[in-house]
Design a protein around this motif. Structure first.
Motif, PDB file in Angstrom:
ATOM      1  N   VAL A 249      60.037 -11.384 -17.659  1.00 36.31           N
ATOM      2  CA  VAL A 249      59.504 -11.570 -18.998  1.00 36.31           C
ATOM      3  C   VAL A 249      59.404 -10.206 -19.692  1.00 36.31           C
ATOM      4  O   VAL A 249      58.687  -9.317 -19.231  1.00 36.31           O
ATOM      5  N   ASN A 250      60.144 -10.073 -20.797  1.00 36.78           N
ATOM      6  CA  ASN A 250      60.172  -8.804 -21.533  1.00 36.78           C
ATOM      7  C   ASN A 250      60.567  -7.621 -20.639  1.00 36.78           C
ATOM      8  O   ASN A 250      60.104  -6.491 -20.841  1.00 36.78           O
ATOM      9  N   GLY A 251      61.428  -7.903 -19.679  1.00 40.89           N
ATOM     10  CA  GLY A 251      61.914  -6.840 -18.801  1.00 40.89           C
ATOM     11  C   GLY A 251      60.907  -6.345 -17.788  1.00 40.89           C
ATOM     12  O   GLY A 251      61.123  -5.308 -17.132  1.00 40.89           O
ATOM     13  N   LYS A 252      59.814  -7.079 -17.614  1.00 32.38           N
ATOM     14  CA  LYS A 252      58.759  -6.653 -16.686  1.00 32.38           C
ATOM     15  C   LYS A 252      59.124  -7.013 -15.244  1.00 32.38           C
ATOM     16  O   LYS A 252      59.776  -8.003 -14.982  1.00 32.38           O
ATOM     17  N   TYR A 253      58.661  -6.165 -14.328  1.00 30.67           N
ATOM     18  CA  TYR A 253      58.856  -6.445 -12.904  1.00 30.67           C
ATOM     19  C   TYR A 253      57.899  -7.525 -12.433  1.00 30.67           C
ATOM     20  O   TYR A 253      56.800  -7.693 -12.971  1.00 30.67           O
ATOM     21  N   GLY A 254      58.321  -8.246 -11.378  1.00 32.14           N
ATOM     22  CA  GLY A 254      57.440  -9.168 -10.684  1.00 32.14           C
ATOM     23  C   GLY A 254      56.940  -8.530  -9.400  1.00 32.14           C
ATOM     24  O   GLY A 254      57.289  -7.397  -9.065  1.00 32.14           O
ATOM     25  N   PHE A 255      56.115  -9.258  -8.655  1.00 32.34           N
ATOM     26  CA  PHE A 255      55.545  -8.708  -7.432  1.00 32.34           C
ATOM     27  C   PHE A 255      56.613  -8.288  -6.423  1.00 32.34           C
ATOM     28  O   PHE A 255      56.488  -7.239  -5.781  1.00 32.34           O
TER      29      PHE A 255
ATOM     30  N   LYS B 148      52.239 -26.300 -13.638  1.00 32.52           N
ATOM     31  CA  LYS B 148      51.946 -25.108 -14.441  1.00 32.52           C
ATOM     32  C   LYS B 148      51.610 -23.924 -13.540  1.00 32.52           C
ATOM     33  O   LYS B 148      52.082 -22.801 -13.765  1.00 32.52           O
ATOM     34  N   ALA B 149      50.814 -24.179 -12.502  1.00 40.06           N
ATOM     35  CA  ALA B 149      50.438 -23.109 -11.580  1.00 40.06           C
ATOM     36  C   ALA B 149      51.673 -22.566 -10.861  1.00 40.06           C
ATOM     37  O   ALA B 149      51.859 -21.347 -10.761  1.00 40.06           O
ATOM     38  N   ASP B 150      52.529 -23.464 -10.392  1.00 35.30           N
ATOM     39  CA  ASP B 150      53.744 -23.037  -9.696  1.00 35.30           C
ATOM     40  C   ASP B 150      54.647 -22.205 -10.598  1.00 35.30           C
ATOM     41  O   ASP B 150      55.249 -21.218 -10.168  1.00 35.30           O
ATOM     42  N   SER B 151      54.747 -22.618 -11.859  1.00 33.05           N
ATOM     43  CA  SER B 151      55.579 -21.888 -12.817  1.00 33.05           C
ATOM     44  C   SER B 151      55.042 -20.473 -13.033  1.00 33.05           C
ATOM     45  O   SER B 151      55.812 -19.500 -13.069  1.00 33.05           O
ATOM     46  N   LEU B 152      53.728 -20.363 -13.146  1.00 35.16           N
ATOM     47  CA  LEU B 152      53.109 -19.053 -13.365  1.00 35.16           C
ATOM     48  C   LEU B 152      53.245 -18.167 -12.123  1.00 35.16           C
ATOM     49  O   LEU B 152      53.518 -16.961 -12.232  1.00 35.16           O
ATOM     50  N   PHE B 153      53.058 -18.760 -10.954  1.00 32.50           N
ATOM     51  CA  PHE B 153      53.231 -17.994  -9.715  1.00 32.50           C
ATOM     52  C   PHE B 153      54.667 -17.487  -9.605  1.00 32.50           C
ATOM     53  O   PHE B 153      54.904 -16.342  -9.201  1.00 32.50           O
ATOM     54  N   ASN B 154      55.600 -18.328  -9.978  1.00 34.49           N
ATOM     55  CA  ASN B 154      57.015 -17.955  -9.905  1.00 34.49           C
ATOM     56  C   ASN B 154      57.325 -16.800 -10.852  1.00 34.49           C
ATOM     57  O   ASN B 154      58.040 -15.855 -10.489  1.00 34.49           O
ATOM     58  N   LEU B 155      56.788 -16.869 -12.058  1.00 39.00           N
ATOM     59  CA  LEU B 155      56.990 -15.779 -13.021  1.00 39.00           C
ATOM     60  C   LEU B 155      56.361 -14.483 -12.513  1.00 39.00           C
ATOM     61  O   LEU B 155      56.917 -13.396 -12.687  1.00 39.00           O
ATOM     62  N   ALA B 156      55.182 -14.617 -11.901  1.00 38.10           N
ATOM     63  CA  ALA B 156      54.516 -13.431 -11.352  1.00 38.10           C
ATOM     64  C   ALA B 156      55.338 -12.814 -10.230  1.00 38.10           C
ATOM     65  O   ALA B 156      55.374 -11.596 -10.063  1.00 38.10           O
ATOM     66  N   LEU B 157      56.027 -13.655  -9.492  1.00 36.34           N
ATOM     67  CA  LEU B 157      56.827 -13.177  -8.367  1.00 36.34           C
ATOM     68  C   LEU B 157      58.113 -12.482  -8.810  1.00 36.34           C
ATOM     69  O   LEU B 157      58.435 -11.391  -8.340  1.00 36.34           O
ATOM     70  N   ILE B 158      58.854 -13.129  -9.709  1.00 42.96           N
ATOM     71  CA  ILE B 158      60.192 -12.623 -10.043  1.00 42.96           C
ATOM     72  C   ILE B 158      60.235 -11.782 -11.314  1.00 42.96           C
ATOM     73  O   ILE B 158      61.208 -11.066 -11.561  1.00 42.96           O
ATOM     74  N   GLY B 159      59.187 -11.856 -12.125  1.00 43.55           N
ATOM     75  CA  GLY B 159      59.164 -11.075 -13.371  1.00 43.55           C
ATOM     76  C   GLY B 159      60.215 -11.559 -14.351  1.00 43.55           C
ATOM     77  O   GLY B 159      60.501 -12.750 -14.429  1.00 43.55           O
TER      78      GLY B 159
ATOM     79  N   LEU C 206      52.249 -18.583  -0.721  1.00 47.39           N
ATOM     80  CA  LEU C 206      51.403 -19.520   0.009  1.00 47.39           C
ATOM     81  C   LEU C 206      50.952 -20.661  -0.892  1.00 47.39           C
ATOM     82  O   LEU C 206      50.986 -21.833  -0.491  1.00 47.39           O
ATOM     83  N   LYS C 207      50.566 -20.327  -2.117  1.00 50.38           N
ATOM     84  CA  LYS C 207      50.125 -21.352  -3.068  1.00 50.38           C
ATOM     85  C   LYS C 207      51.279 -22.276  -3.458  1.00 50.38           C
ATOM     86  O   LYS C 207      51.062 -23.455  -3.765  1.00 50.38           O
ATOM     87  N   MET C 208      52.495 -21.741  -3.416  1.00 50.59           N
ATOM     88  CA  MET C 208      53.679 -22.551  -3.737  1.00 50.59           C
ATOM     89  C   MET C 208      54.224 -23.284  -2.512  1.00 50.59           C
ATOM     90  O   MET C 208      55.262 -23.925  -2.582  1.00 50.59           O
ATOM     91  N   LYS C 209      53.518 -23.140  -1.372  1.00 58.27           N
ATOM     92  CA  LYS C 209      53.899 -23.786  -0.107  1.00 58.27           C
ATOM     93  C   LYS C 209      55.227 -23.265   0.448  1.00 58.27           C
ATOM     94  O   LYS C 209      55.942 -23.976   1.155  1.00 58.27           O
ATOM     95  N   LYS C 210      55.546 -22.029   0.133  1.00 56.15           N
ATOM     96  CA  LYS C 210      56.718 -21.373   0.712  1.00 56.15           C
ATOM     97  C   LYS C 210      56.194 -20.443   1.819  1.00 56.15           C
ATOM     98  O   LYS C 210      55.999 -19.250   1.631  1.00 56.15           O
ATOM     99  N   TYR C 211      55.974 -21.059   2.976  1.00 52.66           N
ATOM    100  CA  TYR C 211      55.179 -20.421   4.016  1.00 52.66           C
ATOM    101  C   TYR C 211      55.884 -19.249   4.702  1.00 52.66           C
ATOM    102  O   TYR C 211      55.233 -18.258   5.038  1.00 52.66           O
ATOM    103  N   GLU C 212      57.168 -19.355   4.933  1.00 50.41           N
ATOM    104  CA  GLU C 212      57.861 -18.242   5.597  1.00 50.41           C
ATOM    105  C   GLU C 212      57.831 -16.989   4.743  1.00 50.41           C
ATOM    106  O   GLU C 212      57.615 -15.873   5.246  1.00 50.41           O
TER     107      GLU C 212
ATOM    108  N   LEU D 216      49.519 -12.964 -14.876  1.00 55.36           N
ATOM    109  CA  LEU D 216      50.117 -14.267 -14.598  1.00 55.36           C
ATOM    110  C   LEU D 216      49.515 -14.888 -13.338  1.00 55.36           C
ATOM    111  O   LEU D 216      49.261 -16.092 -13.276  1.00 55.36           O
ATOM    112  N   PHE D 217      49.282 -14.057 -12.331  1.00 52.17           N
ATOM    113  CA  PHE D 217      48.691 -14.518 -11.075  1.00 52.17           C
ATOM    114  C   PHE D 217      47.292 -15.091 -11.313  1.00 52.17           C
ATOM    115  O   PHE D 217      46.964 -16.179 -10.821  1.00 52.17           O
ATOM    116  N   ASP D 218      46.468 -14.353 -12.048  1.00 54.07           N
ATOM    117  CA  ASP D 218      45.102 -14.817 -12.327  1.00 54.07           C
ATOM    118  C   ASP D 218      45.120 -16.130 -13.108  1.00 54.07           C
ATOM    119  O   ASP D 218      44.299 -17.031 -12.850  1.00 54.07           O
ATOM    120  N   GLU D 219      46.052 -16.246 -14.054  1.00 52.50           N
ATOM    121  CA  GLU D 219      46.170 -17.481 -14.840  1.00 52.50           C
ATOM    122  C   GLU D 219      46.615 -18.634 -13.939  1.00 52.50           C
ATOM    123  O   GLU D 219      46.112 -19.773 -14.068  1.00 52.50           O
TER     124      GLU D 219
END
Length: 261
Positions: free
Chosen positions: A119-125, A106-117, A150-156, A95-98
Motif C-alpha cells: 500500500v503506497n509502496g510501504k513494506y509489510g512485516f 476483514k481481519a484476514d484482509s488486514l492481516f494480509n496487507l500488514a504481512l505483504i505491504g 497464526l490468526k490467519m490459521k497459516k500455522y507453518e 493495519l495489525f492493530d486494526e
C-alpha cells in the motif's frame, strides 16, 4: 687475693662485629644480584620492544582502525538503518492493530496487507523482517508476522516467523513461545505444544504469562494422559499464582487430574 680484668680484651665484641660485617656483605650481595637481574630484564624488554617496534605499531594502528570502524558503522550505518526500519514498521502495525479489533474476512484482509505491504509502496512485516534483519525493528517484524499468520490459521508460517523472533521482554518473550505452542496445538502436535507452553511459562516469571501458559501446558498434559504432570502444573498455579485468572478455580482442575490417575 684481688682479681682484675685486663684492659682492651673484648673478644666477644670483635666476634659480633665480624658477624655483622659478614651479614652486611651478604645483604649487599643479594641486593646487587636483584638489581642486576632487574637490569637484565629491562634490557631484554627494551631489546624485544626495539625488535618488535614495527609489529607493535601496526597492531596499535589496527586496533585504533577497528574502533573507528565500529564507531563509524554505528553512527552512519546501524543507527540510520534502525531508524529507517522503525519508520517502516509503523505502517503495518497500524493495519495489525486494526485487524486485531476486527473479525472474519476483514481481519484476514488486514492481516494480509500488514504481512505483504504494497500500500503506497510501504513494506509489510515479511519485507521488514528480511530487509532489516539484525535490527530491533526487523526482529519485532518476525513477531508480528508470526502472530498475523497464526490468526490467519497459516500455522507453518506462524511457527517459522515466531521461531525467528527472540526477546527477553517479560511479556513478548513468553507470548511468542506460547503462540508457537498454540500453532502446534492447532495442527494436532500436542507433544510440541506442551514443550513450547512450558518454555513460555519458564521464560519470564510474572503473574500474567506464567500462570496462563502453565494452565495451557496442564490442559495439553491432560489430553496426553500425563495426569501426574498435569496435577503438578495445576498445583504450581495454586501455590504461586492463586490470584491470577487461572488460579481462581484451580482446585477443581487439580482434583480432575488427581482422580484421573
Amino acid at each position: 687475693m684481688a682479681t682484675y680484668k685486663k684492659r682492651g680484651y673484648k673478644p666477644k665484641k670483635e666476634k659480633v662485629t665480624q658477624e655483622v660485617e659478614e651479614t652486611f656483605d651478604e645483604t649487599q650481595s643479594t641486593t646487587a644480584e636483584v638489581f642486576n637481574t632487574l637490569d637484565e630484564t629491562a634490557n631484554k624488554s627494551e631489546q624485544w620492544i626495539e625488535k618488535n617496534s614495527k609489529p607493535l605499531f601496526y597492531g596499535l594502528i589496527t586496533v585504533a582502525a577497528l574502533i573507528l570502524l565500529y564507531l563509524g558503522y554505528n553512527k552512519f550505518i546501524a543507527e540510520p538503518t534502525q531508524k529507517e526500519a522503525s519508520n517502516e514498521l509503523a505502517h503495518p502495525r497500524v493495519l495489525f492493530d486494526e485487524a486485531m479489533n476486527s473479525a472474519g474476512a476483514k481481519a484476514d484482509s488486514l492481516f494480509n496487507l500488514a504481512l505483504i505491504g504494497g500500500v503506497n509502496g510501504k513494506y509489510g512485516f515479511t519485507d521488514i523482517a528480511d530487509k532489516f534483519s539484525g535490527t530491533k525493528a526487523g526482529n519485532l517484524a518476525n513477531y508480528y508476522a508470526g502472530v498475523s499468520y497464526l490468526k490467519m490459521k497459516k500455522y507453518e508460517e506462524a511457527i517459522e516467523y515466531l521461531g525467528s523472533f527472540s526477546s527477553d521482554d517479560a511479556i513478548l518473550g513468553p507470548t511468542a513461545l506460547g503462540a508457537i505452542g498454540d500453532a502446534f496445538a492447532d495442527i494436532n502436535q500436542p507433544e510440541d505444544a506442551l514443550e513450547y507452553y512450558e518454555k513460555a511459562a519458564n521464560k519470564k516469571d510474572n503473574q500474567f504469562t506464567t500462570p496462563l501458559f502453565l494452565f495451557k501446558a496442564a490442559q495439553i498434559a491432560m489430553d496426553l494422559k500425563k495426569y501426574s504432570k498435569a496435577e503438578s502444573l495445576y498445583t504450581t498455579i495454586k501455590e504461586k499464582y492463586a490470584d491470577s485468572d487461572q488460579g481462581r478455580d484451580i482446585e477443581k482442575y487439580i482434583n480432575s487430574a488427581k482422580y484421573a490417575q
